[in-house]
Scaffold this active site. Sequence first.
Site, mmCIF file in Angstrom:
data_model
loop_
_atom_site.group_PDB
_atom_site.id
_atom_site.type_symbol
_atom_site.label_atom_id
_atom_site.label_comp_id
_atom_site.label_asym_id
_atom_site.label_seq_id
_atom_site.Cartn_x
_atom_site.Cartn_y
_atom_site.Cartn_z
ATOM 1 N N HIS A 355 0.792 -1.230 0.000
ATOM 2 C CA HIS A 355 0.000 0.000 0.000
ATOM 3 C C HIS A 355 0.819 1.272 0.000
ATOM 4 O O HIS A 355 0.255 2.360 0.096
ATOM 5 C CB HIS A 355 -0.917 0.046 1.220
ATOM 6 C CG HIS A 355 -2.121 -0.836 1.104
ATOM 7 N ND1 HIS A 355 -3.278 -0.422 0.477
ATOM 8 C CD2 HIS A 355 -2.338 -2.093 1.513
ATOM 9 C CE1 HIS A 355 -4.167 -1.405 0.534
ATOM 10 N NE2 HIS A 355 -3.617 -2.434 1.154
ATOM 11 N N LYS A 543 -9.953 13.314 4.294
ATOM 12 C CA LYS A 543 -9.064 12.145 4.309
ATOM 13 C C LYS A 543 -8.130 12.305 5.494
ATOM 14 O O LYS A 543 -8.145 13.342 6.150
ATOM 15 C CB LYS A 543 -8.275 12.012 3.009
ATOM 16 C CG LYS A 543 -7.564 13.295 2.561
ATOM 17 C CD LYS A 543 -6.915 13.144 1.192
ATOM 18 C CE LYS A 543 -7.877 13.169 0.039
ATOM 19 N NZ LYS A 543 -7.762 12.050 -0.875
ATOM 20 N N ARG A 544 -7.323 11.287 5.795
ATOM 21 C CA ARG A 544 -6.334 11.420 6.862
ATOM 22 C C ARG A 544 -5.517 12.689 6.639
ATOM 23 O O ARG A 544 -5.268 13.080 5.501
ATOM 24 C CB ARG A 544 -5.351 10.248 6.813
ATOM 25 C CG ARG A 544 -5.800 9.023 7.500
ATOM 26 C CD ARG A 544 -4.707 7.967 7.487
ATOM 27 N NE ARG A 544 -4.233 7.649 6.165
ATOM 28 C CZ ARG A 544 -2.943 7.592 5.816
ATOM 29 N NH1 ARG A 544 -1.985 7.826 6.712
ATOM 30 N NH2 ARG A 544 -2.578 7.266 4.591
ATOM 31 N N LYS A 549 -0.735 14.231 1.450
ATOM 32 C CA LYS A 549 -2.091 14.454 0.945
ATOM 33 C C LYS A 549 -2.362 15.941 0.710
ATOM 34 O O LYS A 549 -3.377 16.328 0.135
ATOM 35 C CB LYS A 549 -3.117 13.843 1.895
ATOM 36 C CG LYS A 549 -3.065 12.304 1.881
ATOM 37 C CD LYS A 549 -4.096 11.687 2.800
ATOM 38 C CE LYS A 549 -4.070 10.174 2.829
ATOM 39 N NZ LYS A 549 -4.905 9.519 1.803
ATOM 40 N N THR A 651 -9.189 5.937 -2.374
ATOM 41 C CA THR A 651 -10.513 5.399 -2.658
ATOM 42 C C THR A 651 -11.560 6.486 -2.469
ATOM 43 O O THR A 651 -12.652 6.391 -3.025
ATOM 44 C CB THR A 651 -10.856 4.190 -1.750
ATOM 45 O OG1 THR A 651 -10.600 4.555 -0.390
ATOM 46 C CG2 THR A 651 -10.048 2.976 -2.127
ATOM 47 N N LYS A 655 -15.347 7.369 -4.444
ATOM 48 C CA LYS A 655 -16.655 7.620 -3.824
ATOM 49 C C LYS A 655 -17.255 8.931 -4.343
ATOM 50 O O LYS A 655 -18.460 9.016 -4.602
ATOM 51 C CB LYS A 655 -16.514 7.722 -2.301
ATOM 52 C CG LYS A 655 -15.948 6.498 -1.632
ATOM 53 C CD LYS A 655 -15.563 6.810 -0.171
ATOM 54 C CE LYS A 655 -14.655 5.749 0.394
ATOM 55 N NZ LYS A 655 -13.993 6.184 1.640
HETATM 56 C C1 PLP Z 1 -12.770 6.363 1.939
HETATM 57 C C2 PLP Z 1 -12.278 6.727 3.265
HETATM 58 C C3 PLP Z 1 -10.928 7.005 3.473
HETATM 59 C C4 PLP Z 1 -9.918 6.995 2.359
HETATM 60 O O1 PLP Z 1 -9.922 8.259 1.741
HETATM 61 P P1 PLP Z 1 -8.783 8.714 0.736
HETATM 62 O O2 PLP Z 1 -9.297 9.987 0.179
HETATM 63 O O3 PLP Z 1 -8.658 7.672 -0.301
HETATM 64 O O4 PLP Z 1 -7.543 8.892 1.525
HETATM 65 C C5 PLP Z 1 -10.510 7.344 4.736
HETATM 66 N N1 PLP Z 1 -11.377 7.416 5.759
HETATM 67 C C6 PLP Z 1 -12.680 7.174 5.594
HETATM 68 C C7 PLP Z 1 -13.589 7.290 6.763
HETATM 69 C C8 PLP Z 1 -13.185 6.824 4.351
HETATM 70 O O5 PLP Z 1 -14.492 6.571 4.201
#
Ligand code: PLP
Length: 815
Positions: A355, A543-544, A549, A651, A655
Amino acid sequence: MSLSVQEFRQQFSDKLMTTFGKKVEKATPFEAFQTVGLILRELLNRKWQDTKGTYRSNSQKQVYYFSMEFLLGRLMITNLLNSGLLETCKQGLEELGFNLEEVLGQEQDPGLGNGDLGRLAACFLDSLASLELPGHGCGIRYKYGLFQQKIVDGNQVELPDYWLKNEYVWETKRLDQTVEVHFGGEIETVEESGRLTFKHHHYEKVLAVPYDIPVSGYQNHTVNTLRLWSAESTTNDFHFYSIDRKDYYHYLDYKRSVEQISEFLYPDDSSYEGRLLRLKQQYFLVSAGLQCILREFKNSYPSVDLLPEKIAIQINDTHPSLVIPELMRLLLDQEQLSWEKAWELTTRTVAYTNHTTMSEALETWPVDMVKTLLPRIYMIIHEINERFCRHLWLAHPTLRDEIKHMAIISYGQIHMAHLAIVGSYSVNGVAKLHTDILKNSVMKPFYTVFPEKFNNKTNGITHRRWLLMANPPLASLITEAIGETWVREPKQLITLLKYAGDAAFQEKIAGVKQANKTALAKYIQERTGIRVDDRSIFDVHIKRLHGYKRQLLNVFHILHLYEMIRDNPNMDMVPRTFIFGAKAAPGYHFAKKVIKLITTTAAKIAADPIVREKIRVVFLENYNVSLAEQIIPATDVSEQISTASKEASGTGNMKFMLNGAITIGTLDGANVEIREMVGPDNIFTFGLTAEDVLAYQLSRMYRSRDVYNGDQRIRRVMDQLVNGSLSNDDVEFKDIYYTLLSNNDEYFVLKDFDSYVEAQDLLEQAYRQPTEWLKKSITNIAHSGKFSSDRTISEYASEIWDIHPVTISSTTQSR
Ligand SMILES: *Cc1c(COP(=O)(O)O)cnc(C)c1O
């Protein structure tokens, strides 16, 4: 297995009475939630039995997905939808005087994950069950989730997330399946009838107790298992009556040290304390999971030789890579196989998903720590390493200079990614670009030695949770237009393309988006007291929180807009609301400062009557799956702006696309494939490419100070960090300032600023053309089928695991 509304109501009041001793009129929403949970549990339990029975009687090959994280989100909505009872339950509850939304809202998110990797694991479980594939999860039942985030005076504060305080309706404790895990002690090597045997003495004994969660498939009969392990102490070895108090205190110390193992989740890429505890957790998961799999296997099959035919083990990143030496240990010491045979079986059973390519995120463990905590495992890793290095020396003379970089043990460290590659039969990256970087750069020498192991499996997300459940109005609209086959075959979303330019359909899409934005605005006001304009562009970065990022790049764009509006209060721009959500790892100082910068910027803008007419910044605390489900359907612009080459896949990007948001992003991770699908007109890309970034890293030719000196806009933004205009405390943001200048801006924030601003301008121009924008939006939805985790899981199933769908037959009595 259908239930009429009448039957539902009857079951509800019966259950409520037997469980809580209450009549319906007196029940709280939480009790209503538990009661519906129990009704569903009964239905699921039957299917669960049937599923286990079918797998057993068909001798199905099964896959076990080992992961330190499972970011599940709420499960009641999933189980209702999957069992086809959503409407019945909604109506039944209403007739009984409850509101479905309120009841669903009683469920605590089990925060057993930190980000992408944990959420991916949860999407995979959903797809496995929905595709009728025999696949299960194996993880840890942390008593406290990651942490609950509060924002106090603009700073992140971490509170324990005690998600189990109300008992968790979906889990079942399986005491009879308890296994023992051993730590510490010494190994004695003895020869017994011509064979070396290894005796473990003076170890610490920990009980691993499994809690099983049923994982239901979408409107089918499959219920797979997510098994989460909890650490418990054993009292057998303590004789309270015969010993003195000192021993009792020893017992308390021991009990404490054991329980810690399944207490907290440590985020993997921060500088955290308790590395030792994290290692303990990893071995705990791996050993408990494997012992249990092997025990069950031996009950069903005559010989362990069949292991690779009947079982596949996928490890989610290197965190569970001790699976390799632990399986070796069980096969050697317990099953008495030869090294060669054990190695053959192990390396045909285990597969590894990588990853990350960031060197600081590639796990290593100090030799001394492993030796002390896991003496037998260390011996095995040592032997694997010896044999691997010898093999390299003999079979790959051209790589002799590389051996020190490829060794599993070097410079006093154990390199888990190396162990994982050597000990598994498949190594996959999670997006095309990421896999290419693994092959051609980060893991290149390994690719030379094991070209057949490397493969790509681009990540995906479950469209059931992220569209069907999170955005029902959009889902209905799609079904209205193209029928409902897309629900089972998400690729069918492509037929939406013919409506991309259809004015009537566009208008409906716009209506759904607007309604979702209005709902989010209301939610924001309730949660934060901030009123946002629901007609403004909703620009979302959730996101984190991490340097790569680049939430910081987003803030810089906002601070730049701030200056522009101050210069020209009548500037013609479409109002925008910037929405952030992010947790920073507790020990990650820089990330916490960025949160403070976001909240400070938000406050500064809110206090400025001119600027706040045009832009607003909102930071929503405690980002988790449920919050993501609220935000994503209401998003216009999806921020996916990582430093190219650093985000393995992402991911979140998928979404958003599925919900009709337009991406602004770098050519990183799966953004590259999103762009391939939708075409360059339907995504806004900018910035350095992965190739550029890797080249800069080699040549060391990047000078952030030159960029700073050469761009007045950047200087103005940066100056705000240190000149007191954001904070009275003039050291508050100094660290950020120096990270960018003195430390040469590792993540190329300054370098990409100009092209980011330009892309944002183009995006705004596009937004001003509603028909064009809506066409882009629909085009994104239409192409998002590829990013369903059903596609991803089908690829894993056929190309890595060799498992096949099986329709579960009903063996138990049901109605
Ligand atoms: C989808 C998701 C992530 C991953 O988000 P990225 O934008 O791909 O880093 C992290 N936390 C939660 C709660 C998510 O639903």
